[in-house]
Design an enzyme around this catalytic site. Structure first.
Site, PDB file in Angstrom:
ATOM      1  CG  ASP A 183     -11.403   5.954  -6.187  1.00 38.21           C
ATOM      2  OD1 ASP A 183     -10.637   5.543  -7.254  1.00 38.21           O
ATOM      3  OD2 ASP A 183     -11.495   5.486  -4.835  1.00 38.21           O
ATOM      4  CE1 TYR A 231     -10.971   0.751  -1.140  1.00 32.13           C
ATOM      5  CE2 TYR A 231     -12.353   1.896  -2.224  1.00 32.13           C
ATOM      6  CZ  TYR A 231     -11.253   1.744  -2.342  1.00 32.13           C
ATOM      7  OH  TYR A 231      -9.950   2.706  -1.905  1.00 32.13           O
ATOM      8  CG  HIS A 275      -6.047  -1.174  -4.710  1.00 33.85           C
ATOM      9  ND1 HIS A 275      -6.828  -1.782  -4.289  1.00 33.85           N
ATOM     10  CD2 HIS A 275      -5.623  -0.236  -3.937  1.00 33.85           C
ATOM     11  CE1 HIS A 275      -7.306  -0.554  -2.671  1.00 33.85           C
ATOM     12  NE2 HIS A 275      -6.716   0.396  -2.598  1.00 33.85           N
ATOM     13  CB  SER A 292      -3.409   2.857  -6.703  1.00 29.66           C
ATOM     14  OG  SER A 292      -3.456   3.795  -5.193  1.00 29.66           O
ATOM     15  CD  GLN A 308      -7.061   6.170  -5.728  1.00 26.29           C
ATOM     16  OE1 GLN A 308      -7.483   5.666  -4.390  1.00 26.29           O
ATOM     17  NE2 GLN A 308      -8.019   6.153  -6.485  1.00 26.29           N
TER      18      GLN A 308
END
Length: 259
Positions: free
Chosen positions: A49, A54, A111, A141, A161
């Site tokens: 993931d 990130y 996200h 998410s 998520q």
């Protein structure tokens, strides 16, 4: 006291994966981390993931360099963390495709549901990429059941998520919905616990508290696929060991209850 046997595998899209994945929000592009990713997959990790945000994009880049071809694992990434407008999402999807060195992303999440665009506007872009074959499966998410229902009206949702663990249980209803409708539920920050019974149960199983926490999640729902983050192969192997732990009914219920 009866013990439930953990189902070790879960289908995500068209791929059967071990039900313990790997979070990569601290992964930077170094030779050591390239080797670590390859070793993690060799150890049995199936779900990797990441996200556009990130480590400034390095997480996706190192995954793309280390795992250029998928063979029994799924790389999931995310976009739209701070801005879900269609033009922003398109740019982030294209950047993720380049960094991951792929023509098609196996699982792509929205996200966050963002104030700059409606959920439907954001997902319409992901539907375009899905129809073009550049995204195979779509997830969302940090959402509620209402968000899931709205998303399903736009396109099929493969995974959800949310922040979920022994201590953070606000998404219990979302877990139950995903279980009923066979949607993969991916808890992030799965190892944050603090339950007073963990040490006692861990000692009984000859396990670590982290393994018991993961074993509880795995039993909580057959659609659960935790993604604990680590940069240590030893921790990866420890996490995968949770697949072999069968909690008794009493142990599960003890952990299920608020401390």
């Amino acid at each position: 006291m009866t013990a439930a046997v953990t189902t070790r595998m879960l289908r995500v899209g068209d791929v059967d994966l071990a039900r313990i994945g790997l979070g990569t929000n601290r992964l930077t592009n170094t030779p050591r981390n390239i080797a670590f990713l390859r070793d993690a997959v060799a150890a049995g990790i199936g779900m990797i993931d990441t996200a556009h945000t990130y480590t400034g994009g390095e997480s996706e880049s190192v995954i793309g360099e280390a795992l250029s071809a998928s063979d029994g694992w799924v790389v999931a990434t995310k976009g739209g963390y701070s801005d879900g407008r269609p033009e922003v999402l398109r740019a982030e999807i294209e950047a993720s495709l380049r960094r991951l060195r792929t023509d098609s992303i196996e699982l792509y999440y929205l996200h966050r549901v963002d104030a700059h665009a409606t959920l439907e506007e954001s997902l319409s872009v992901m539907a375009e990429y899905r129809d073009a074959g550049k995204i195979r499966n779509v997830g969302i998410s940090a959402v509620t059941i209402d968000h899931v229902l709205r998303a399903q009206a736009v396109l099929p949702i493969t995974a959800v998520q949310n922040h979920y663990n022994l201590a953070v249980r606000a998404s219990d209803d979302v877990v139950d919905y995903c279980t009923e409708h066979r949607i993969v539920f991916v808890p992030y920050f799965p190892l944050r616990d603090g339950h007073p019974a963990l040490e006692r149960i861990a000692q009984r199983h000859g396990a670590t508290p982290a393994q018991i926490t993961l074993a509880w999640l795995l039993r909580r729902s057959p659609m659960m696929l935790p993604i604990p983050g680590t940069l240590s192969l030893e921790h990866v192997q420890e996490n995968l060991g949770a697949l072999d732990i069968a909690l008794t009914d009493d142990e599960f219920q003890t952990l299920q209850q608020a401390p």
